[in-house]
Design an enzyme around this catalytic site. Structure first.
Site, mmCIF file in Angstrom:
data_model
loop_
_atom_site.group_PDB
_atom_site.id
_atom_site.type_symbol
_atom_site.label_atom_id
_atom_site.label_comp_id
_atom_site.label_asym_id
_atom_site.label_seq_id
_atom_site.Cartn_x
_atom_site.Cartn_y
_atom_site.Cartn_z
ATOM 1 N N ILE A 1 0.843 -1.201 0.000
ATOM 2 C CA ILE A 1 0.000 0.000 0.000
ATOM 3 C C ILE A 1 0.874 1.246 0.000
ATOM 4 O O ILE A 1 1.929 1.274 0.645
ATOM 5 C CB ILE A 1 -0.980 -0.007 1.208
ATOM 6 C CG1 ILE A 1 -1.910 1.211 1.174
ATOM 7 C CG2 ILE A 1 -0.271 -0.110 2.533
ATOM 8 C CD1 ILE A 1 -3.102 1.117 2.108
ATOM 9 N N GLU B 1 7.017 3.696 11.329
ATOM 10 C CA GLU B 1 6.113 3.496 12.473
ATOM 11 C C GLU B 1 4.646 3.714 12.125
ATOM 12 O O GLU B 1 3.763 3.086 12.695
ATOM 13 C CB GLU B 1 6.540 4.414 13.623
ATOM 14 C CG GLU B 1 7.876 3.990 14.192
ATOM 15 C CD GLU B 1 8.298 4.814 15.378
ATOM 16 O OE1 GLU B 1 7.459 5.488 15.971
ATOM 17 O OE2 GLU B 1 9.493 4.780 15.691
ATOM 18 N N TYR C 1 -0.874 -1.390 10.192
ATOM 19 C CA TYR C 1 -1.011 -2.837 9.983
ATOM 20 C C TYR C 1 -1.465 -3.542 11.275
ATOM 21 O O TYR C 1 -2.287 -4.460 11.228
ATOM 22 C CB TYR C 1 0.313 -3.434 9.506
ATOM 23 C CG TYR C 1 0.810 -2.873 8.184
ATOM 24 C CD1 TYR C 1 -0.093 -2.498 7.180
ATOM 25 C CD2 TYR C 1 2.168 -2.713 7.920
ATOM 26 C CE1 TYR C 1 0.356 -1.975 5.971
ATOM 27 C CE2 TYR C 1 2.618 -2.198 6.707
ATOM 28 C CZ TYR C 1 1.709 -1.830 5.750
ATOM 29 O OH TYR C 1 2.144 -1.328 4.553
HETATM 30 C C1 LIG Z 1 1.621 3.443 5.542
HETATM 31 C C2 LIG Z 1 0.330 4.148 5.148
HETATM 32 C C3 LIG Z 1 -0.382 3.334 4.063
HETATM 33 C C4 LIG Z 1 -0.585 4.215 6.369
HETATM 34 O O1 LIG Z 1 -1.761 4.847 6.010
HETATM 35 P P1 LIG Z 1 -2.251 6.141 6.863
HETATM 36 O O2 LIG Z 1 -3.557 6.548 6.316
HETATM 37 O O3 LIG Z 1 -1.169 7.143 6.882
HETATM 38 O O4 LIG Z 1 -2.397 5.477 8.306
HETATM 39 P P2 LIG Z 1 -3.614 5.577 9.331
HETATM 40 O O5 LIG Z 1 -3.931 7.014 9.562
HETATM 41 O O6 LIG Z 1 -4.719 4.713 8.873
HETATM 42 O O7 LIG Z 1 -2.983 4.898 10.627
HETATM 43 C C5 LIG Z 1 -1.713 5.315 11.055
HETATM 44 C C6 LIG Z 1 -1.577 5.107 12.540
HETATM 45 O O8 LIG Z 1 -0.222 5.418 12.849
HETATM 46 C C7 LIG Z 1 -0.167 6.417 13.814
HETATM 47 N N1 LIG Z 1 0.965 7.252 13.448
HETATM 48 C C8 LIG Z 1 1.012 8.268 12.578
HETATM 49 N N2 LIG Z 1 2.267 8.751 12.516
HETATM 50 C C9 LIG Z 1 3.006 8.011 13.354
HETATM 51 C C10 LIG Z 1 4.363 8.027 13.727
HETATM 52 N N3 LIG Z 1 5.212 8.895 13.196
HETATM 53 N N4 LIG Z 1 4.776 7.116 14.634
HETATM 54 C C11 LIG Z 1 3.921 6.209 15.166
HETATM 55 N N5 LIG Z 1 2.609 6.153 14.835
HETATM 56 C C12 LIG Z 1 2.169 7.051 13.943
HETATM 57 C C13 LIG Z 1 -1.468 7.174 13.722
HETATM 58 O O9 LIG Z 1 -1.745 7.810 14.937
HETATM 59 C C14 LIG Z 1 -2.430 6.042 13.367
HETATM 60 O O10 LIG Z 1 -2.810 5.306 14.520
HETATM 61 P P3 LIG Z 1 -4.173 5.670 15.332
HETATM 62 O O11 LIG Z 1 -5.289 5.648 14.355
HETATM 63 O O12 LIG Z 1 -4.250 4.578 16.334
HETATM 64 O O13 LIG Z 1 -3.972 7.014 15.897
HETATM 65 C C15 LIG Z 1 0.610 5.596 4.616
HETATM 66 O O14 LIG Z 1 1.080 6.410 5.662
HETATM 67 C C16 LIG Z 1 1.605 5.620 3.456
HETATM 68 O O15 LIG Z 1 1.239 5.300 2.348
HETATM 69 N N6 LIG Z 1 2.864 5.991 3.742
HETATM 70 C C17 LIG Z 1 3.887 6.123 2.713
HETATM 71 C C18 LIG Z 1 4.198 4.823 1.967
HETATM 72 C C19 LIG Z 1 4.371 3.656 2.899
HETATM 73 O O16 LIG Z 1 4.946 3.772 3.966
HETATM 74 N N7 LIG Z 1 3.837 2.500 2.475
HETATM 75 C C20 LIG Z 1 3.926 1.281 3.267
HETATM 76 C C21 LIG Z 1 5.172 0.555 2.944
HETATM 77 S S1 LIG Z 1 5.275 -0.975 3.874
#
Ligand SMILES: CC(C)(COP(=O)(O)OP(=O)(O)OC[C@H]1O[C@@H](n2cnc3c(N)ncnc32)[C@H](O)[C@@H]1OP(=O)(O)O)[C@@H](O)C(=O)NCCC(=O)NCCS
Length: 175
Positions: free
Chosen positions: A82, A124, A130
Site C-alpha cells: 500500500i 512506524e 497494519y
Molecule cells: C503506511 C500508510 C499506508 C498508512 O496509512 P495512513 O492513512 O497514513 O495510516 P492511518 O492514519 O490509517 O494509521 C496510522 C496510525 O499510525 C499512527 N501514526 C502516525 N504517525 C506516526 C508516527 N510517526 N509514529 C507512530 N505512529 C504514527 C497514527 O496515529 C495512526 O494510529 P491511530 O489511528 O491509532 O492514531 C501511509 O502512511 C503511506 O502510504 N505511507 C507512505 C508509503 C508507505 O509507507 N507505504 C507502506 C510501505 S510498507
C-alpha cells in the site's frame, strides 16, 4: 485506475519523502507509470495481482494505491502492498480503511488463507496501521535494508482469514 490518473500520481511519486519507504529507489517517468497502470489491468486479468487506486469519494481525488498479490494458489497465500502517495493524506485513517477493504476482498472474494507483508522497522506509521487491522509480526530480516546511511530491520507480518474475521468482530466492524 485509468490512464488519466497518471497526472495526479506524478505530482508526488518521485518525492524522497515517499521514496524512502520503497525497498529500492523507484524514480519513474510519466511514460513508465502509464505502462505500470496498463500492467495492473493485465495482472488483474491473469489473477496475479489486484491493484486498486485509493480515492477520496467526496472529491473523486486519487491519493494512493493498494495491491493484493496472489503468491500461491495452492496455499492460498497473498501479499499486501500500500502507498498513499500524497503525504497530505497520511495519518488520517485512509490507510487503515483501504487495508481493511483489501483484506476483506482477499479473504471473502479471493478466498485467500493468509496475507503477508514486509515493512521497514522505521516506518512506524505503517506498522501502527497494519497492527490496527490485525497483522502480527512473524519475524525479522535483521539489518536487511539500507536507507539514510543506516541499516534497518525488515519486519515480516501476516494475518490469517480466521484472525481477520475475529479482529473485525472484536472491533464491531460489520463491513
Ligand atoms: C503506511 C500508510 C499506508 C498508512 O496509512 P495512513 O492513512 O497514513 O495510516 P492511518 O492514519 O490509517 O494509521 C496510522 C496510525 O499510525 C499512527 N501514526 C502516525 N504517525 C506516526 C508516527 N510517526 N509514529 C507512530 N505512529 C504514527 C497514527 O496515529 C495512526 O494510529 P491511530 O489511528 O491509532 O492514531 C501511509 O502512511 C503511506 O502510504 N505511507 C507512505 C508509503 C508507505 O509507507 N507505504 C507502506 C510501505 S510498507
Amino acid at each position: 485506475m485509468e490512464l488519466s490518473d497518471v497526472d495526479e500520481l506524478m505530482k508526488y511519486w518521485n518525492y524522497p519523502e515517499l521514496q524512502q519507504y520503497h525497498s529500492r529507489p523507484r524514480i519513474t517517468s510519466r511514460d513508465e507509470e502509464l505502462t505500470w497502470i496498463r500492467s495492473t489491468w493485465e495482472r488483474r486479468q491473469k489473477g496475479e495481482a489486484y491493484i486498486f487506486g485509493i480515492f477520496l469519494i467526496e472529491k473523486d481525488q486519487y491519493i494512493g494505491n493498494v495491491e493484493l498479490r496472489v503468491l500461491s494458489n495452492i496455499a492460498q497465500r497473498g501479499s499486501l502492498g500500500i502507498a498513499i502517495f500524497n503525504p497530505e493524506f497520511w495519518g488520517k485513517g485512509f490507510g487503515t480503511e483501504a487495508s481493511k477493504l483489501i483484506l476483506n476482498f482477499g479473504f471473502s472474494v479471493l478466498n485467500l488463507h493468509t496475507i503477508e507483508l514486509e515493512v521497514f522497522s522505521f516506518n512506524e506509521r505503517a506498522l501502527a496501521c497494519y497492527k490496527k487491522v490485525g497483522f502480527v509480526e512473524t519475524g525479522r530480516k535483521r539489518e536487511a535494508h539500507f536507507s539514510g546511511g543506516n541499516y534497518h530491520d525488515i519486519i515480516l507480518m501476516d494475518i490469517s482469514k480466521r484472525e481477520f474475521v475475529f479482529t473485525k468482530k472484536l472491533m464491531g466492524d460489520e463491513n
